[in-house]
Design a protein around this motif. Sequence first.
Motif, PDB file in Angstrom:
ATOM      1  N   GLY A 180     -11.420   1.486   0.363  1.00 56.35           N
ATOM      2  CA  GLY A 180     -13.194   1.812   0.379  1.00 56.35           C
ATOM      3  C   GLY A 180     -14.055   0.033   0.479  1.00 56.35           C
ATOM      4  N   ALA A 181     -15.308   0.058   0.387  1.00 55.32           N
ATOM      5  CA  ALA A 181     -15.553  -0.904  -0.128  1.00 55.32           C
ATOM      6  C   ALA A 181     -15.841  -1.407  -1.383  1.00 55.32           C
ATOM      7  CB  ALA A 181     -16.895  -0.975   0.279  1.00 55.32           C
ATOM      8  N   ARG A 310      -7.827  -6.391   0.908  1.00 54.39           N
ATOM      9  CA  ARG A 310      -8.941  -7.897  -0.160  1.00 54.39           C
ATOM     10  C   ARG A 310      -8.218  -8.116  -0.993  1.00 54.39           C
ATOM     11  NH1 ARG A 310     -12.229  -2.753  -1.414  1.00 54.39           N
ATOM     12  NH2 ARG A 310     -11.750  -2.161  -3.063  1.00 54.39           N
ATOM     13  N   ALA A 311      -8.578  -8.987  -1.184  1.00 56.58           N
ATOM     14  CA  ALA A 311      -7.741 -10.138  -2.608  1.00 56.58           C
ATOM     15  C   ALA A 311      -7.490  -8.883  -3.431  1.00 56.58           C
ATOM     16  CB  ALA A 311      -8.874 -10.739  -3.293  1.00 56.58           C
ATOM     17  N   TYR A 312      -5.802  -8.926  -3.503  1.00 54.76           N
ATOM     18  CA  TYR A 312      -5.808  -8.458  -4.657  1.00 54.76           C
ATOM     19  C   TYR A 312      -4.335  -8.638  -5.934  1.00 54.76           C
ATOM     20  CZ  TYR A 312      -1.022  -9.082  -2.263  1.00 54.76           C
ATOM     21  OH  TYR A 312      -0.534  -9.900  -0.951  1.00 54.76           O
ATOM     22  N   GLY A 313      -3.873  -8.258  -6.721  1.00 57.47           N
ATOM     23  CA  GLY A 313      -3.358  -8.404  -8.098  1.00 57.47           C
ATOM     24  C   GLY A 313      -2.180  -8.596  -7.625  1.00 57.47           C
ATOM     25  N   ALA A 347      -3.662  -3.755  -7.873  1.00 53.32           N
ATOM     26  CA  ALA A 347      -4.861  -4.212  -8.453  1.00 53.32           C
ATOM     27  C   ALA A 347      -6.118  -4.430  -7.609  1.00 53.32           C
ATOM     28  CB  ALA A 347      -5.189  -4.140  -9.905  1.00 53.32           C
ATOM     29  N   PHE A 348      -6.839  -4.443  -6.463  1.00 55.03           N
ATOM     30  CA  PHE A 348      -7.812  -4.368  -6.078  1.00 55.03           C
ATOM     31  C   PHE A 348      -9.087  -4.981  -6.387  1.00 55.03           C
ATOM     32  CE2 PHE A 348      -5.604  -2.281  -3.022  1.00 55.03           C
ATOM     33  CZ  PHE A 348      -5.062  -2.529  -2.083  1.00 55.03           C
ATOM     34  N   GLU A 349      -9.509  -6.482  -6.139  1.00 55.41           N
ATOM     35  CA  GLU A 349     -10.445  -7.480  -6.244  1.00 55.41           C
ATOM     36  C   GLU A 349     -12.045  -6.289  -6.416  1.00 55.41           C
ATOM     37  OE1 GLU A 349     -13.601 -10.767  -4.385  1.00 55.41           O
ATOM     38  OE2 GLU A 349     -12.342  -9.869  -3.061  1.00 55.41           O
TER      39      GLU A 349
END
Length: 398
Positions: A180-181, A310-313, A347-349
């Motif tokens: 999701g967003a 999206r950006a992720y850890g 872990a996503f942004e």
Amino acid sequence: MTTSEQEAETATLDLSDVDHRVGKPIGGGQLHDPCSGSDIRRWVMAMDNPNPIHWDENFAKESKFGGLIAPQSIAVGLDYGHGAAPACVGHIPNSHLIFGGEEWWFYGTPVRPGDKLFQDRRFHDYKVADTKFAGPTMFSRGDTTHKNQHGALVARERSTAIRYLAAEANKRGMYDNQIGATKKWTNDELLEVEKLRHEWLMSNRLGVSPRFDEVDVGDKLHRRVIGPHSVASFTTEYRAFLFNIWGTFGWVAPEGIKDPWVYQDPGWTEGFGFDEEGAFIDPRKRDGLYVGPSRGHIDAEKAGEVGMARAYGYGATMGAWCTDYLANWAGHDGMVRHTKADFRGPAFEGDVTYFDAEIVDKKAESDWGVPLVQIKLKLTSQDGTTLVTCTAEVELPL
């Protein structure tokens, strides 16, 4: 035949440069300089681990250690390539890599300022499975032994890498449909996150170890939270791995191995490789974040090219979080002996990560010769998605 079955048939991994390397020692990067107090402080800042034994000189001098001591998790921070190097072996064209898990054994040798770690690495094995994420996917494992400058054994690690075709993962877009967003946190929600974080960091700030006889099966550890994760926090984490600093390492190769794997291109998909020659002039061209395979962690567009929404850890960061969490609970007279963590998702942004753990077993006599408690740990996001499952054995004083 369904469309998904046809896609699975057309996407294949070229493993011709992999099979003959299984079971062999490999080379890699070796840091030039010993670990400094600032290196330790940078590491615990990046891991959001405010245990004063690792950063507060006055507190540390009054402790049993007589000075700063690094967290057990720093072994991966003093290694080259996040510890994944021996699990990323062989050229697989147009591939990418994410972490699948880590298993650690710790031997009671602390790392202090002035110590230097040396690594022996070996490509252990691999298997290929069909996944919803990317179709044909390799799960490869590699081993690293960490010793200090005196030859004392510090830790052993077995890392699991997930290697896949970036274009196939991008085409399937699994995370696009799942996460999701980016969450927008209200002020009240952020205050609640900060309250929980503060309660955890105060739960054993003095490092008092629970006694073996004082804990019971079913006891729960104090809940921890990290986040919300951001491009800034991911960048801070990445820069705490010292091999990313310009000129910090040199290449080493195992003796007696024909065609040893040292720094060859593992087949990164276009736009994610290093420029080894250009880096002699401009070292940014191989630091991994500006140019290289880690750029998707902080760039949503690049993340999308390798199947992430999206950006992720980082997987190695999640492994360090687990070790730090357990070691802080164990206190100054305890220690983490073994962890086995399986990474279920990044872990996503915009997300936060919660830690929940429970004692599931006790052993007054163990193979280590010390009393151990077994702990089950789970890391989840704010919506309950499982990121990590971890089983650990922690030594406690009698």
